[in-house]
Design a protein around this motif. Structure first.
Motif, PDB file in Angstrom:
ATOM      1  N   ILE A   5      40.906  20.673  94.166  1.00  0.00           N
ATOM      2  CA  ILE A   5      40.715  21.935  93.842  1.00  0.00           C
ATOM      3  C   ILE A   5      40.573  22.261  92.424  1.00  0.00           C
ATOM      4  CG2 ILE A   5      40.793  24.385  94.314  1.00  0.00           C
ATOM      5  CD1 ILE A   5      42.145  23.702  96.903  1.00  0.00           C
ATOM      6  N   ILE A   6      39.521  22.652  91.762  1.00  0.00           N
ATOM      7  CA  ILE A   6      39.609  23.020  90.344  1.00  0.00           C
ATOM      8  C   ILE A   6      39.257  24.664  90.251  1.00  0.00           C
ATOM      9  CG2 ILE A   6      37.226  22.173  90.166  1.00  0.00           C
ATOM     10  CD1 ILE A   6      37.929  21.492  87.072  1.00  0.00           C
ATOM     11  N   TYR A   7      40.099  25.222  89.505  1.00  0.00           N
ATOM     12  CA  TYR A   7      39.796  26.469  89.060  1.00  0.00           C
ATOM     13  C   TYR A   7      39.205  26.694  87.633  1.00  0.00           C
ATOM     14  CZ  TYR A   7      42.721  28.130  93.102  1.00  0.00           C
ATOM     15  OH  TYR A   7      43.559  28.290  94.360  1.00  0.00           O
ATOM     16  N   THR A  34      36.931  31.389  88.607  1.00  0.00           N
ATOM     17  CA  THR A  34      37.556  32.694  88.703  1.00  0.00           C
ATOM     18  C   THR A  34      37.002  34.042  87.879  1.00  0.00           C
ATOM     19  OG1 THR A  34      38.785  32.017  86.377  1.00  0.00           O
ATOM     20  CG2 THR A  34      39.776  31.215  88.635  1.00  0.00           C
ATOM     21  N   THR A  35      35.584  33.743  87.160  1.00  0.00           N
ATOM     22  CA  THR A  35      35.271  34.685  86.152  1.00  0.00           C
ATOM     23  C   THR A  35      34.906  36.074  87.026  1.00  0.00           C
ATOM     24  OG1 THR A  35      33.977  33.025  84.907  1.00  0.00           O
ATOM     25  CG2 THR A  35      33.176  35.129  84.820  1.00  0.00           C
ATOM     26  N   HIS A  43      46.101  35.145  92.235  1.00  0.00           N
ATOM     27  CA  HIS A  43      46.729  33.959  92.889  1.00  0.00           C
ATOM     28  C   HIS A  43      47.287  33.217  91.753  1.00  0.00           C
ATOM     29  CE1 HIS A  43      47.791  30.475  95.414  1.00  0.00           C
ATOM     30  NE2 HIS A  43      46.988  29.720  94.733  1.00  0.00           N
ATOM     31  N   LEU A  44      46.486  32.663  90.938  1.00  0.00           N
ATOM     32  CA  LEU A  44      46.648  32.113  89.822  1.00  0.00           C
ATOM     33  C   LEU A  44      48.114  32.589  88.957  1.00  0.00           C
ATOM     34  CD1 LEU A  44      43.535  30.594  88.340  1.00  0.00           C
ATOM     35  CD2 LEU A  44      45.339  29.425  89.628  1.00  0.00           C
ATOM     36  N   LYS A  45      47.956  33.871  88.681  1.00  0.00           N
ATOM     37  CA  LYS A  45      48.815  34.840  88.104  1.00  0.00           C
ATOM     38  C   LYS A  45      50.323  34.491  88.711  1.00  0.00           C
ATOM     39  CE  LYS A  45      46.012  37.944  85.307  1.00  0.00           C
ATOM     40  NZ  LYS A  45      45.600  39.389  85.219  1.00  0.00           N
ATOM     41  N   ARG A  46      50.062  34.850  90.113  1.00  0.00           N
ATOM     42  CA  ARG A  46      51.364  34.712  90.929  1.00  0.00           C
ATOM     43  C   ARG A  46      52.039  33.605  90.823  1.00  0.00           C
ATOM     44  NH1 ARG A  46      48.148  37.571  94.554  1.00  0.00           N
ATOM     45  NH2 ARG A  46      47.773  35.354  95.837  1.00  0.00           N
ATOM     46  N   ILE A  47      51.200  32.340  90.814  1.00  0.00           N
ATOM     47  CA  ILE A  47      51.910  31.245  90.592  1.00  0.00           C
ATOM     48  C   ILE A  47      52.262  30.488  89.103  1.00  0.00           C
ATOM     49  CG2 ILE A  47      50.846  30.403  93.039  1.00  0.00           C
ATOM     50  CD1 ILE A  47      49.314  28.698  91.613  1.00  0.00           C
ATOM     51  N   GLY A  48      51.944  31.467  88.141  1.00  0.00           N
ATOM     52  CA  GLY A  48      52.371  31.136  86.960  1.00  0.00           C
ATOM     53  C   GLY A  48      51.413  30.371  86.164  1.00  0.00           C
ATOM     54  N   VAL A  49      50.076  30.156  86.719  1.00  0.00           N
ATOM     55  CA  VAL A  49      49.261  29.587  85.937  1.00  0.00           C
ATOM     56  C   VAL A  49      48.534  30.617  84.747  1.00  0.00           C
ATOM     57  CG1 VAL A  49      46.715  28.388  85.965  1.00  0.00           C
ATOM     58  CG2 VAL A  49      48.413  28.251  87.849  1.00  0.00           C
ATOM     59  N   PHE A  54      42.689  24.570  86.032  1.00  0.00           N
ATOM     60  CA  PHE A  54      43.715  24.410  87.003  1.00  0.00           C
ATOM     61  C   PHE A  54      43.127  23.428  87.971  1.00  0.00           C
ATOM     62  CE2 PHE A  54      46.977  25.630  90.303  1.00  0.00           C
ATOM     63  CZ  PHE A  54      48.051  25.088  89.735  1.00  0.00           C
ATOM     64  N   VAL A  55      43.957  22.332  88.096  1.00  0.00           N
ATOM     65  CA  VAL A  55      43.324  21.336  88.957  1.00  0.00           C
ATOM     66  C   VAL A  55      44.749  20.983  90.114  1.00  0.00           C
ATOM     67  CG1 VAL A  55      42.609  19.007  89.392  1.00  0.00           C
ATOM     68  CG2 VAL A  55      41.908  20.191  87.360  1.00  0.00           C
ATOM     69  N   VAL A  56      44.231  21.312  91.281  1.00  0.00           N
ATOM     70  CA  VAL A  56      45.373  21.161  92.379  1.00  0.00           C
ATOM     71  C   VAL A  56      44.749  19.721  93.017  1.00  0.00           C
ATOM     72  CG1 VAL A  56      46.152  22.334  94.362  1.00  0.00           C
ATOM     73  CG2 VAL A  56      45.596  23.641  92.458  1.00  0.00           C
ATOM     74  N   THR A  57      45.873  18.904  93.333  1.00  0.00           N
ATOM     75  CA  THR A  57      45.452  17.717  93.998  1.00  0.00           C
ATOM     76  C   THR A  57      46.810  17.509  95.020  1.00  0.00           C
ATOM     77  OG1 THR A  57      46.771  16.169  92.862  1.00  0.00           O
ATOM     78  CG2 THR A  57      44.576  16.826  92.181  1.00  0.00           C
TER      79      THR A  57
END
Length: 74
Positions: A5-7, A34-35, A43-49, A54-57
């Motif tokens: 997944i790529i944000y 995310t625009t 979600h990204l703020k909650r996990i500290g990004v 932001f790439v999730v694998t």
């Protein structure tokens, strides 16, 4: 195997470079722009990004365009 997944956000050169790298290496991914997606931003703020892309694998996560790290994660 979990999907990559790529944000991303609009007008982001590093986001474009990361997607280009994934495409060149035939890596399937789901893009979440995310625009205009407040849920994704929250979600990204909650996990500290704090920066994109932001790439999730299944092997780990990364921020920014980092080809050497991408090579190890996908």
């Amino acid at each position: 195997m979990k999907q990559t997944i790529i944000y991303t956000k609009n007008n982001c050169p590093q986001c474009k470079a990361t997607k280009r790298w994934l495409n060149e290496h035939n890596i399937d991914y789901q893009e979440i722009n995310t625009t205009n997606d407040q849920n994704a931003i929250n979600h990204l703020k909650r996990i500290g990004v704090e920066r994109l892309p932001f790439v999730v694998t299944d092997k780990g996560n990364l921020t920014g365009f980092q080809p050497a790290v991408l090579e190890k994660l996908v």
